[in-house]
Motif scaffolding. Structure first.
Motif, PDB file in Angstrom:
ATOM      1  N   LEU A 180       0.712  -0.794   0.264  1.00 37.65           N
ATOM      2  CA  LEU A 180       0.151  -0.016   0.249  1.00 37.65           C
ATOM      3  C   LEU A 180       0.481   0.947   0.088  1.00 37.65           C
ATOM      4  CD1 LEU A 180      -3.059  -1.191   2.312  1.00 37.65           C
ATOM      5  CD2 LEU A 180      -2.840  -0.855   0.246  1.00 37.65           C
ATOM      6  N   LEU A 181       1.208   1.825  -1.293  1.00 38.32           N
ATOM      7  CA  LEU A 181       2.260   2.534  -0.700  1.00 38.32           C
ATOM      8  C   LEU A 181       1.214   4.225  -1.301  1.00 38.32           C
ATOM      9  CD1 LEU A 181       5.260   2.708  -2.207  1.00 38.32           C
ATOM     10  CD2 LEU A 181       4.763   3.105  -4.153  1.00 38.32           C
ATOM     11  N   SER A 182       1.696   5.155   0.039  1.00 41.68           N
ATOM     12  CA  SER A 182       1.362   6.296   0.160  1.00 41.68           C
ATOM     13  C   SER A 182       2.264   7.644  -1.383  1.00 41.68           C
ATOM     14  CB  SER A 182       1.864   7.285   1.618  1.00 41.68           C
ATOM     15  OG  SER A 182       2.003   5.991   2.371  1.00 41.68           O
ATOM     16  N   PRO A 183       1.417   8.624  -1.664  1.00 46.94           N
ATOM     17  CA  PRO A 183       1.510   9.573  -2.525  1.00 46.94           C
ATOM     18  C   PRO A 183       3.296  10.004  -2.397  1.00 46.94           C
ATOM     19  CG  PRO A 183      -0.865  10.029  -1.837  1.00 46.94           C
ATOM     20  CD  PRO A 183      -0.098   8.532  -0.685  1.00 46.94           C
ATOM     21  N   SER A 184       3.686   9.901  -3.548  1.00 50.90           N
ATOM     22  CA  SER A 184       5.066  10.716  -2.905  1.00 50.90           C
ATOM     23  C   SER A 184       6.261   9.683  -2.862  1.00 50.90           C
ATOM     24  CB  SER A 184       5.380  12.134  -2.474  1.00 50.90           C
ATOM     25  OG  SER A 184       4.317  12.636  -3.165  1.00 50.90           O
ATOM     26  N   MET A 242      10.478  -6.699 -18.138  1.00 52.66           N
ATOM     27  CA  MET A 242      11.761  -8.292 -17.956  1.00 52.66           C
ATOM     28  C   MET A 242      13.123  -7.160 -17.900  1.00 52.66           C
ATOM     29  SD  MET A 242       9.393  -9.376 -20.146  1.00 52.66           S
ATOM     30  CE  MET A 242       8.709  -7.934 -21.746  1.00 52.66           C
ATOM     31  N   GLY A 243      14.095  -7.407 -17.099  1.00 51.23           N
ATOM     32  CA  GLY A 243      15.216  -6.969 -16.406  1.00 51.23           C
ATOM     33  C   GLY A 243      15.662  -7.945 -16.673  1.00 51.23           C
ATOM     34  N   GLU A 244      17.414  -7.866 -16.533  1.00 48.18           N
ATOM     35  CA  GLU A 244      18.209  -8.306 -16.945  1.00 48.18           C
ATOM     36  C   GLU A 244      18.917  -8.544 -14.978  1.00 48.18           C
ATOM     37  OE1 GLU A 244      22.197  -6.584 -18.002  1.00 48.18           O
ATOM     38  OE2 GLU A 244      21.484  -7.290 -20.378  1.00 48.18           O
ATOM     39  N   ALA A 245      19.023  -9.832 -14.313  1.00 39.22           N
ATOM     40  CA  ALA A 245      19.390  -9.887 -13.270  1.00 39.22           C
ATOM     41  C   ALA A 245      19.781  -9.047 -12.615  1.00 39.22           C
ATOM     42  CB  ALA A 245      20.112 -11.953 -13.570  1.00 39.22           C
ATOM     43  N   GLY A 246      19.237  -8.511 -11.777  1.00 40.39           N
ATOM     44  CA  GLY A 246      20.228  -7.640 -10.793  1.00 40.39           C
ATOM     45  C   GLY A 246      20.281  -6.245 -11.161  1.00 40.39           C
ATOM     46  N   THR A 247      19.468  -5.646 -12.621  1.00 41.53           N
ATOM     47  CA  THR A 247      18.891  -4.060 -12.281  1.00 41.53           C
ATOM     48  C   THR A 247      17.904  -4.007 -11.908  1.00 41.53           C
ATOM     49  OG1 THR A 247      19.259  -5.182 -14.923  1.00 41.53           O
ATOM     50  CG2 THR A 247      17.772  -3.363 -14.055  1.00 41.53           C
ATOM     51  N   GLU A 248      18.045  -2.759 -11.275  1.00 38.40           N
ATOM     52  CA  GLU A 248      17.013  -2.476  -9.964  1.00 38.40           C
ATOM     53  C   GLU A 248      16.341  -1.527 -10.732  1.00 38.40           C
ATOM     54  OE1 GLU A 248      18.102  -1.054  -6.604  1.00 38.40           O
ATOM     55  OE2 GLU A 248      17.099   1.314  -6.757  1.00 38.40           O
ATOM     56  N   MET A 249      14.636  -1.798 -10.799  1.00 34.35           N
ATOM     57  CA  MET A 249      13.411  -0.521 -11.248  1.00 34.35           C
ATOM     58  C   MET A 249      12.769  -0.173  -9.792  1.00 34.35           C
ATOM     59  SD  MET A 249      10.717  -3.492 -12.367  1.00 34.35           S
ATOM     60  CE  MET A 249       9.166  -3.266 -10.882  1.00 34.35           C
ATOM     61  N   LYS A 250      11.667   0.711  -9.925  1.00 32.55           N
ATOM     62  CA  LYS A 250      11.483   1.811  -8.788  1.00 32.55           C
ATOM     63  C   LYS A 250      10.153   2.099  -9.495  1.00 32.55           C
ATOM     64  CE  LYS A 250      11.846   6.816  -8.703  1.00 32.55           C
ATOM     65  NZ  LYS A 250      12.279   7.682  -8.060  1.00 32.55           N
ATOM     66  N   VAL A 251       9.580   1.317  -8.178  1.00 24.38           N
ATOM     67  CA  VAL A 251       7.617   1.999  -8.015  1.00 24.38           C
ATOM     68  C   VAL A 251       7.480   3.089  -7.142  1.00 24.38           C
ATOM     69  CG1 VAL A 251       5.672   0.497  -7.783  1.00 24.38           C
ATOM     70  CG2 VAL A 251       7.904  -0.547  -8.871  1.00 24.38           C
ATOM     71  N   GLU A 252       6.902   4.220  -7.567  1.00 27.33           N
ATOM     72  CA  GLU A 252       6.948   5.038  -7.178  1.00 27.33           C
ATOM     73  C   GLU A 252       5.344   5.162  -6.945  1.00 27.33           C
ATOM     74  OE1 GLU A 252       8.053  10.504  -7.260  1.00 27.33           O
ATOM     75  OE2 GLU A 252       8.336   8.275  -8.700  1.00 27.33           O
ATOM     76  N   ASN A 253       4.973   6.260  -6.625  1.00 23.65           N
ATOM     77  CA  ASN A 253       3.292   6.503  -6.161  1.00 23.65           C
ATOM     78  C   ASN A 253       2.916   7.970  -7.113  1.00 23.65           C
ATOM     79  OD1 ASN A 253       1.005   7.542  -5.653  1.00 23.65           O
ATOM     80  ND2 ASN A 253      -0.077   6.692  -3.695  1.00 23.65           N
ATOM     81  N   ALA A 254       3.050   8.191  -7.668  1.00 19.06           N
ATOM     82  CA  ALA A 254       3.197   9.641  -8.453  1.00 19.06           C
ATOM     83  C   ALA A 254       1.635  10.004  -8.340  1.00 19.06           C
ATOM     84  CB  ALA A 254       3.055   9.133 -10.120  1.00 19.06           C
ATOM     85  N   GLY A 255       0.903   9.949  -7.686  1.00 19.83           N
ATOM     86  CA  GLY A 255      -0.891  10.253  -7.224  1.00 19.83           C
ATOM     87  C   GLY A 255      -1.093  10.661  -6.119  1.00 19.83           C
ATOM     88  N   ASP A 256      -2.358  11.292  -6.012  1.00 16.13           N
ATOM     89  CA  ASP A 256      -2.391  12.305  -4.850  1.00 16.13           C
ATOM     90  C   ASP A 256      -3.378  10.554  -3.438  1.00 16.13           C
ATOM     91  OD1 ASP A 256      -5.722  11.284  -5.825  1.00 16.13           O
ATOM     92  OD2 ASP A 256      -5.444  14.136  -5.555  1.00 16.13           O
ATOM     93  N   ARG A 257      -3.302   9.628  -4.205  1.00 16.86           N
ATOM     94  CA  ARG A 257      -4.452   8.983  -2.972  1.00 16.86           C
ATOM     95  C   ARG A 257      -3.423   7.483  -2.935  1.00 16.86           C
ATOM     96  NH1 ARG A 257      -9.373   8.247  -6.043  1.00 16.86           N
ATOM     97  NH2 ARG A 257      -8.627  10.678  -6.680  1.00 16.86           N
ATOM     98  N   VAL A 258      -3.660   6.964  -2.111  1.00 19.19           N
ATOM     99  CA  VAL A 258      -3.293   5.313  -1.372  1.00 19.19           C
ATOM    100  C   VAL A 258      -2.872   4.378  -3.069  1.00 19.19           C
ATOM    101  CG1 VAL A 258      -2.397   3.069  -0.484  1.00 19.19           C
ATOM    102  CG2 VAL A 258      -2.681   5.526   1.124  1.00 19.19           C
ATOM    103  N   ALA A 259      -1.810   4.098  -2.951  1.00 16.57           N
ATOM    104  CA  ALA A 259      -2.051   3.121  -4.256  1.00 16.57           C
ATOM    105  C   ALA A 259      -1.508   1.504  -3.843  1.00 16.57           C
ATOM    106  CB  ALA A 259      -0.973   3.106  -5.785  1.00 16.57           C
ATOM    107  N   GLU A 260      -2.569   0.432  -3.975  1.00 11.82           N
ATOM    108  CA  GLU A 260      -2.307  -0.599  -3.765  1.00 11.82           C
ATOM    109  C   GLU A 260      -1.975  -1.302  -4.996  1.00 11.82           C
ATOM    110  OE1 GLU A 260      -4.352  -4.593  -1.229  1.00 11.82           O
ATOM    111  OE2 GLU A 260      -5.414  -1.984  -2.070  1.00 11.82           O
ATOM    112  N   ILE A 261      -0.503  -2.058  -4.416  1.00  9.00           N
ATOM    113  CA  ILE A 261       0.198  -2.788  -5.835  1.00  9.00           C
ATOM    114  C   ILE A 261       0.279  -3.921  -5.654  1.00  9.00           C
ATOM    115  CG2 ILE A 261       2.221  -2.393  -7.154  1.00  9.00           C
ATOM    116  CD1 ILE A 261       2.494   0.522  -6.432  1.00  9.00           C
TER     117      ILE A 261
END
Length: 267
Positions: A180-184, A242-261
């Motif tokens: 449950l990702l908070s805004p920002s 799809m990503g190479e092993a060891g690659t880091e991705m970022k999941v960001e809440n870019a909105g104004d409410r909690v996102a369930e992911i």
């Protein structure tokens, strides 16, 4: 490092309103057939279901699938041929390893609509004995944190007890995380180095918590970024990543409410 993101937009999913059931299908299911969206690794079904009170899926058979339900809201009544009868609620995760064959029913319990994510994966071997598991994870645990709710059976710290703490054991090469990702706020995910193949697979799903809204983007906004790739998602959207092993991705809440992911790490 290499990363590729292919959005799966909510309004492109298979969907149907049967009155008693409002459903979206990420992959081919029932009368919805899509050669481009049959499965992703061992992940075969990802349905977002809303079932009206006093209705549900009557008793029916399954075999050779790992079937689990992630409860978003309302209450879901489960009964099966193994003698299990349970009412599941917000935060519950139910997993049935159908193996050589089971029969079960899933119905809305109480006076409010139940909203849940129905997930099927392909087991890594056939002929398993049918088993049933339940786990519970609070909103506080999931707040701005990846909580592993499903993990491969036999992994360190994974109990095979019917009820226990920690992730439910699945007989597939799949791990499921929820937040449950908070805004920002933002969370990283690193593609594991274990497993076969040059590129690892992740599927992201943004739970459609605002309302049943076919064709109408709304609610939370989530941004996926990494390795010079940025993709924005809305509620109900998903993404093949799809990503190479060891690659880091970022999941960001870019909105104004909690996102369930939900994040599926699959092979």
């Amino acid at each position: 490092m290499v990363m590729k993101v292919i959005p799966r937009r909510s309004d492109e999913r298979g969907n149907a309103d049967h009155g008693w059931l409002k459903t979206f299908h990420t992959f081919s299911f029932a009368v919805y057939a899509s050669g481009e969206h049959d499965q992703f690794g061992c992940l075969r079904v990802l349905n977002e279901d809303r079932v009206e009170p006093q209705t549900g899926f009557g008793t029916h058979p399954h075999r050779e699938f790992e079937i689990f339900s992630y409860l978003v809201s309302g209450q879901l009544e489960h009964q099966d041929s193994m003698g299990n009868m349970e009412v599941l609620k917000r935060g519950d995760l139910q997993l049935t390893s159908a193996g050589t064959g089971i029969r079960h029913s899933e119905k809305c319990h109480g006076s409010e609509q139940v909203h849940f994510i129905q997930i099927w994966s392909i087991p890594h071997k056939g002929g398993l004995s049918p088993t049933y598991y339940t786990r519970h994870f609070t909103d506080e645990e999931k707040k701005d944190n990846w909580v592993q709710v499903v993990a491969p059976a036999g992994s360190p710290g994974v109990s095979d007890a019917r009820e226990a703490s920690g992730p439910a054991p699945v007989h597939s090469k799949l791990s499921l995380y929820a937040t449950l990702l908070s805004p920002s706020s933002a969370l990283p995910h690193v593609f594991p180095k274990e497993g076969d193949g040059e590129l690892r697979k992740v599927y992201i799903h943004v739970v459609q918590t605002s309302r049943y809204n076919p064709g109408t983007p709304s609610g939370a906004q989530v941004r996926i970024s990494g390795a010079d790739v940025t993709v924005d998602l809305r509620e109900g959207d998903g993404a093949y990543i799809m990503g190479e092993a060891g690659t880091e991705m970022k999941v960001e809440n870019a909105g104004d409410r909690v996102a369930e992911i939900l994040l599926f790490d699959v092979e």
